[in-house]
Write an enzyme that holds these catalytic residues in place. Structure first.
Site, mmCIF file in Angstrom:
data_model
loop_
_atom_site.group_PDB
_atom_site.id
_atom_site.type_symbol
_atom_site.label_atom_id
_atom_site.label_comp_id
_atom_site.label_asym_id
_atom_site.label_seq_id
_atom_site.Cartn_x
_atom_site.Cartn_y
_atom_site.Cartn_z
ATOM 1 N N THR A 100 -1.518 -20.428 45.768
ATOM 2 C CA THR A 100 -1.705 -18.898 46.131
ATOM 3 C C THR A 100 -2.787 -18.855 46.926
ATOM 4 O O THR A 100 -3.766 -19.795 47.042
ATOM 5 C CB THR A 100 -1.732 -18.207 44.978
ATOM 6 O OG1 THR A 100 -2.960 -18.414 44.201
ATOM 7 C CG2 THR A 100 -0.421 -18.375 44.131
ATOM 8 N N LYS A 117 -10.127 -14.777 31.339
ATOM 9 C CA LYS A 117 -8.942 -15.227 30.888
ATOM 10 C C LYS A 117 -9.002 -15.589 29.439
ATOM 11 O O LYS A 117 -8.056 -15.678 28.499
ATOM 12 C CB LYS A 117 -8.543 -16.492 31.519
ATOM 13 C CG LYS A 117 -8.082 -15.944 33.020
ATOM 14 C CD LYS A 117 -6.773 -15.065 33.076
ATOM 15 C CE LYS A 117 -6.417 -14.745 34.312
ATOM 16 N NZ LYS A 117 -5.081 -13.683 34.506
ATOM 17 N N TYR A 134 -14.238 -14.970 35.872
ATOM 18 C CA TYR A 134 -12.695 -15.262 35.678
ATOM 19 C C TYR A 134 -12.518 -16.030 34.390
ATOM 20 O O TYR A 134 -11.464 -15.767 33.636
ATOM 21 C CB TYR A 134 -12.303 -15.949 36.981
ATOM 22 C CG TYR A 134 -10.909 -16.349 36.958
ATOM 23 C CD1 TYR A 134 -9.946 -15.404 37.565
ATOM 24 C CD2 TYR A 134 -10.268 -17.434 36.500
ATOM 25 C CE1 TYR A 134 -8.634 -15.662 37.524
ATOM 26 C CE2 TYR A 134 -8.955 -17.437 36.391
ATOM 27 C CZ TYR A 134 -8.132 -16.723 37.215
ATOM 28 O OH TYR A 134 -6.612 -16.782 37.167
#
Length: 250
Positions: free
Chosen positions: A191, A158, A154
């Site tokens: 989230t 990014k 991840y």
């Protein structure tokens, strides 16, 4: 009419962005793994043009080709502006790189980095002759700027998104009507991804406690607040002056 193209619009930040973009003055295309009935109902209620595509962005070639062909079929004179928001992202398996499956690593890189690159390439190519103002907003993360153990794929995806944005922005800056490109970190948002981090094994994710504390202290942004911040940044007159930005450092 302002054309918006948004990926990952079925939940979290993406869904809130999609709802906020619904307007009779906006034409919204969403690209996600599924369609959202509530979004369609909201669009019909306010008379907002909406098209929802079901695409698997872990296999992004089809979505990019479809987008390029679709954009080429439009009449440029119908649009005063066109904006691509690459929001879709996946977390992948959490743990040291040696213990994460190759399939998980590949999926993270394809959704988080390859898909935005392919969609951006298609968008730029199909709209390069348009006189409309063009913007590309890539939703990045602080994890792309600060390494986090147990989150390698991840973080790498990014970081790649940031540098791809820098490079593409440099290329567009030399064109007469070049697109403005920004990779924006939207803050830490409450989230399902955050819930996944909090539920990870502390043994495999050393920073688990920090993410639990952020939640317990109420320091996570709601998806709605984050969407408000993102759209406010998108509307700034100096959008694109700096290709890398963070809503927490404005």
């Amino acid at each position: 009419m302002h054309l918006f193209i948004l990926t990952g619009a079925t939940r979290g930040l993406g869904y809130r962005l999609a709802l906020a973009l619904l307007s009779p003055q906006h034409s919204l295309l969403t690209i996600a793994r599924g369609r959202h009935d509530a979004l369609a109902e909201a669009a019909a209620k306010v008379g907002a043009p909406l098209e929802q595509w079901r695409e698997d962005l872990s296999q992004p070639e089809h979505a990019a080709a479809r987008l390029e062909a679709w954009l080429a079929s439009l009449s440029p004179s119908d649009y005063s502006a066109a904006t691509l928001i690459n929001n879709a992202g996946v977390l992948g398996d959490i743990g040291a790189l040696a213990h994460v499956s190759c399939a998980s690593i590949s999926a993270v890189l394809r959704v988080n980095l390859e898909a935005p690159m392919l969609l951006t390439s298609a968008f730029l190519r199909a709209t390069q002759a348009w006189s409309a103002q063009r913007k590309i907003l890539n939703i990045s993360s602080g994890a792309g700027r600060h390494p986090i153990a147990g989150w390698t794929a991840y973080c790498a995806s990014k970081a790649g998104l940031d540098h791809f944005s820098r490079t593409a922005a440099l290329e567009e800056a030399g064109k007469p009507n070049g697109a403005k490109i920004v990779s924006l970190a939207p803050g830490v948002i409450d989230t399902a991804m955050q819930a996944q981090l909090r539920g990870a094994s502390a043994e495999h994710f050393p920073e688990q406690a920090r993410f639990i504390q952020l939640h317990e202290r109420g320091e996570l942004l709601s998806p709605q607040t984050a969407a408000d911040h993102v759209l406010a940044y998108l509307a700034r007159t100096d959008f694109g002056t700096e290709p890398i930005a963070d809503v927490r450092h404005l």
